[in-house]
Design a protein around this motif. Structure first.
Motif, short mmCIF file in Angstrom:
data_model
loop_
_atom_site.label_atom_id
_atom_site.label_comp_id
_atom_site.label_asym_id
_atom_site.label_seq_id
_atom_site.Cartn_x
_atom_site.Cartn_y
_atom_site.Cartn_z
N LEU A 1 90.21 36.03 33.70
CA LEU A 1 90.89 37.05 34.52
C LEU A 1 91.69 36.41 35.67
N MET A 2 91.15 35.34 36.27
CA MET A 2 91.88 34.69 37.35
C MET A 2 93.17 34.07 36.82
N ASN A 3 93.13 33.58 35.60
CA ASN A 3 94.31 33.01 34.98
C ASN A 3 95.35 34.09 34.68
N LYS A 4 94.89 35.32 34.55
CA LYS A 4 95.78 36.47 34.32
C LYS A 4 95.85 37.33 35.57
N ARG A 5 95.72 36.70 36.72
CA ARG A 5 95.65 37.44 37.97
C ARG A 5 96.87 38.35 38.17
N GLU B 1 88.45 37.72 45.13
CA GLU B 1 89.06 39.01 44.77
C GLU B 1 89.67 39.74 45.97
N SER B 2 89.55 39.15 47.17
CA SER B 2 90.02 39.83 48.37
C SER B 2 91.46 39.48 48.73
N ILE B 3 92.13 38.71 47.90
CA ILE B 3 93.52 38.32 48.14
C ILE B 3 94.23 38.31 46.79
N ALA B 4 95.54 38.63 46.80
CA ALA B 4 96.23 38.83 45.52
C ALA B 4 96.22 37.56 44.66
N PHE B 5 96.58 36.43 45.28
CA PHE B 5 96.66 35.18 44.51
C PHE B 5 95.85 34.11 45.22
N PRO B 6 94.52 34.11 45.00
CA PRO B 6 93.67 33.19 45.75
C PRO B 6 93.96 31.74 45.39
N ARG B 7 93.86 30.88 46.38
CA ARG B 7 93.98 29.45 46.17
C ARG B 7 92.59 28.86 46.27
N LEU B 8 92.11 28.34 45.15
CA LEU B 8 90.75 27.83 45.08
C LEU B 8 90.80 26.34 44.80
N LEU B 9 89.65 25.72 45.00
CA LEU B 9 89.56 24.27 44.78
C LEU B 9 90.11 23.87 43.42
N ASP B 10 89.80 24.66 42.40
CA ASP B 10 90.21 24.28 41.05
C ASP B 10 91.35 25.12 40.50
N SER B 11 92.03 25.87 41.36
CA SER B 11 93.05 26.75 40.80
C SER B 11 94.16 27.08 41.78
N ILE B 12 95.39 26.79 41.35
CA ILE B 12 96.57 27.17 42.14
C ILE B 12 97.56 27.91 41.23
N TYR B 13 97.05 28.48 40.11
CA TYR B 13 97.89 29.23 39.17
C TYR B 13 97.31 30.61 38.97
N PRO B 14 98.05 31.65 38.82
CA PRO B 14 99.52 31.68 38.92
C PRO B 14 99.96 31.59 40.39
#
Lengths: 430, 430
Positions: free
Chosen positions: A114-118, A417-430
């Protein structure tokens, strides 16, 4: 531009309207087709009776897949059985685009999928509701500070100075020099509050922390008020007032969204002044009384914060921390040099720190000494020291994290889930 | 917490108040001392008569230097001769800190000196007024979009994709990957408008442009609305409406500040709908008619923008640009493939572009083809292409630059004064 939006359905009962939206779901009973249509502001059930709609348009229903874009017209009616209480009796339907098979179906999906299809997941009811609540939190924050006579003064994102070490900073090259993404607007706020009295900045801040917990994102939004001629107790008052204001506002304006995400509203209705106030030392005692060993002088982590907040049903102020866990600019307690005049506010229900702040050291000599002790680059701080040379006054401020507050108010498990496009340690996409 | 602020003087006539502030200026006539005191919300003249104030306090006046922090109390009176219309009859004075000799005196200073002392320069009347106007511009922008039913959805600053080449991007390392500071929230807005209908993002954006002009800063704030089921004409309407709204709001709430900075208000009072609308081709013709040679197909620079805007006394829409000067995602005019459905709005009085936007290409195949033609990394755009696979609709949006608008409304020469801590090609301090 005078388009109809579903949120305004109650004003159009008995009238014909055109809805421009997407298919959320559909079902059929032969002669009657039901389409759930969303338009970004709400979802409305649309009913097509075979006899009331042109034949070639009635046949379109079989073709319309989930998330296909469609424009329909019909008459709005009240219907207590329909989701939302209103229903659309369809007269016409036009297909804008038939969607390819939509990857997010009502069945369960894993979070990493789901995060990949954010970019698509945001269309789902729950995510949609959370982000509307977030928008309300932000509007509430701004209205609160504007109404209280604060002036918004934006502080810079690109900063020349690695104020507290570079390990948790994102670095970039700035035309041949090194620059860093800001972690806080505080130092600049200290300059602007000397010019404007009461200020706040509101913007994204960054922490390149290698923490993979449910409370951490690398890019997060903060509101940071700062007040000249203010002390610790003043900003504790403001922190409490703004939290009460935010919760009241969300309950007033976004109750539907809270219900959509199945948030238990009772604990939120309890968020009224006064909040309990304890010192760090009292908190340490509390932790030890609860059977968890914790030594005076260490910084609280998530387990300690949860132990403390579980003892209260409101947000709680913790003040007077050991100086060594707080940054160089924090003023020390006049009665005890070992204590810093800082405050954290912990959310209830185990959501951890939502506010951190304190009174700043206003004495030039003390700050100069601390910079030296902490091995900080004096030159980068010259402008900051100027604030203590030219009309220094007691001043204080805090930062309130928008995602932390939204996560708590929504009662969701993970901050992502509290921000539209979260930036996480392992994810900057989309 | 119930402090008195100078802006509220009119409500306290005849009452004793305490002002916590800084010395802005002083003068003496022997038995009477005049202190101009600022507190961040205003400046008030305070009058000390030798017979009405304790002797040892009266003697303090000689010691108080410019920008010293002082707390005074006295009675507010109306006095039409006093700056601001109110005066404080002093009873007590207390020194918080005697300022070191203040580097910014009423005499003229060079701009590079003042920019280096930006943290102090903000206390000066003119800079103070400009930043209050800026804050009002931002409040107006947010109120406008909230009132029009837009939802604020923050888009990310750190992005994985160098969408239009890396030459003007700030780069950073994101846990082993390359990431870039965003130039625009637009692509993400296109995702969120499909979820929410009408959205806006509001935040800092970055351009690592090697331009050293009076219109460029590297870190600037933009509001970017985006609307599903909208076309070029719809966003032209919104751009016009928001500009009119901002100007009206500043005239209503910040007229005093406009007067302080000696802004001629007449041209602002003229900012009413409708704005003139011309096409790029008509603009090219206009430039050539004015005797400046300009070839169809090139992009406008500052000289062309000034030539065009000098022909009108309102902001002006220019639309239908050559496709080759606009990015890949812009939709082309159905009647002429060589024209892009984009619009720029130029401010009057030679202030250049304040809005840029357009209708986006919603067709999957066309976008895929353009990505290939422009040699853009297909993989980074997969999520963006998804928006054309799952319920694509016509949509459009624009960006409005806060500093550009503030600079124009304030009528100031250089954009660097429209933000508290400007980031310029040659300066990232303080």
């Amino acid at each position: 531009m005078d388009s109809f939006y579903i949120k305004d359905a109650s004003k159009y009962v008995g009238k014909e309207v055109t809805v421009k939206g997407w298919l959320y779901n559909k079902r059929s009973s032969g002669k009657v087709n039901f389409l759930l249509i969303r338009d970004g502001t709400g979802i409305i059930q649309s009913v097509a009776v075979r006899s009331e709609i042109p034949d070639e348009e009635f046949k379109l229903f079989d073709k319309i897949t989930q998330e296909s874009s469609i424009i329909v017209s019909g008459v709005i009616g009240e219907d207590s059985r329909a989701p939302g209480g209103y229903e659309l009796s369809l007269k016409h339907i036009e297909i804008v685009q038939i969607s390819e098979p939509y990857p997010i179906s009502p069945k369960e999906h894993g979070v990493s999928f789901l995060m990949n299809k954010r970019h698509l997941w945001l269309r789902s009811k729950k995510q949609h509701a959370i982000l509307r609540i977030r928008a309300e939190v932000i509007n509430a924050v701004r209205d609160f500070f504007n109404n209280e006579g604060f002036i918004l003064v934006d502080t810079p994102i690109l900063t020349p100075c690695a104020c507290e070490g570079t390990t948790t900073l994102f670095e970039t090259e700035y035309f041949g020099e090194k620059a860093y993404l800001t972690q806080t607007g505080q130092l600049y706020n200290e300059a602007t509050c000397m010019a404007f009295g009461k200020v706040y900045c509101f913007g994204p801040t960054f922490r390149a922390e290698k923490s993979k917990t449910r409370r951490h994102i690398t890019e997060f939004w903060q509101v940071e008020p700062e007040i000249a001629y203010a002390e610790l107790k003043d900003i504790m008052d403001y922190a409490e007032k703004v939290i009460v204001y935010i919760v009241e506002r969300v309950l007033e304006k976004r109750k539907d969204d809270l219900i959509t995400i199945e948030r238990n509203i009772k604990p939120l209705e309890n968020i009224k002044s006064p909040f309990p106030k304890i010192t760090y030392s009292e908190a340490v005692k509390l932790i030890n009384e609860k059977g968890s060993y914790f030594e005076w002088g260490d910084d609280f982590g998530a387990p300690q914060e949860t132990l403390i907040s579980d003892s209260f049903d409101k947000p709680i102020h913790i003040s007077h921390f050991p100086t060594k866990v707080k940054p160089f600019y924090m003023k020390r307690a006049p009665e005890d040099e070992k204590l810093a005049l800082g405050v954290d506010v912990l959310a209830p229900e185990g959501y951890g720190e939502i506010v951190g702040g304190g009174q700043r050291e206003e004495n030039l000599e003390i700050l100069e000494k601390r910079l030296k002790e902490d091995n900080l680059p004096r030159k980068a701080f010259e402008w900051y020291l100027d604030l203590r040379r030219y009309g220094s006054v007691p001043h204080a401020g805090f930062g309130l994290g928008i995602e932390r507050v939204t996560t708590w108010i929504c009662g969701i498990h993970h901050i992502r889930e509290s921000i539209a496009f979260p930036r996480l340690l392992d994810s900057i996409y989309p």
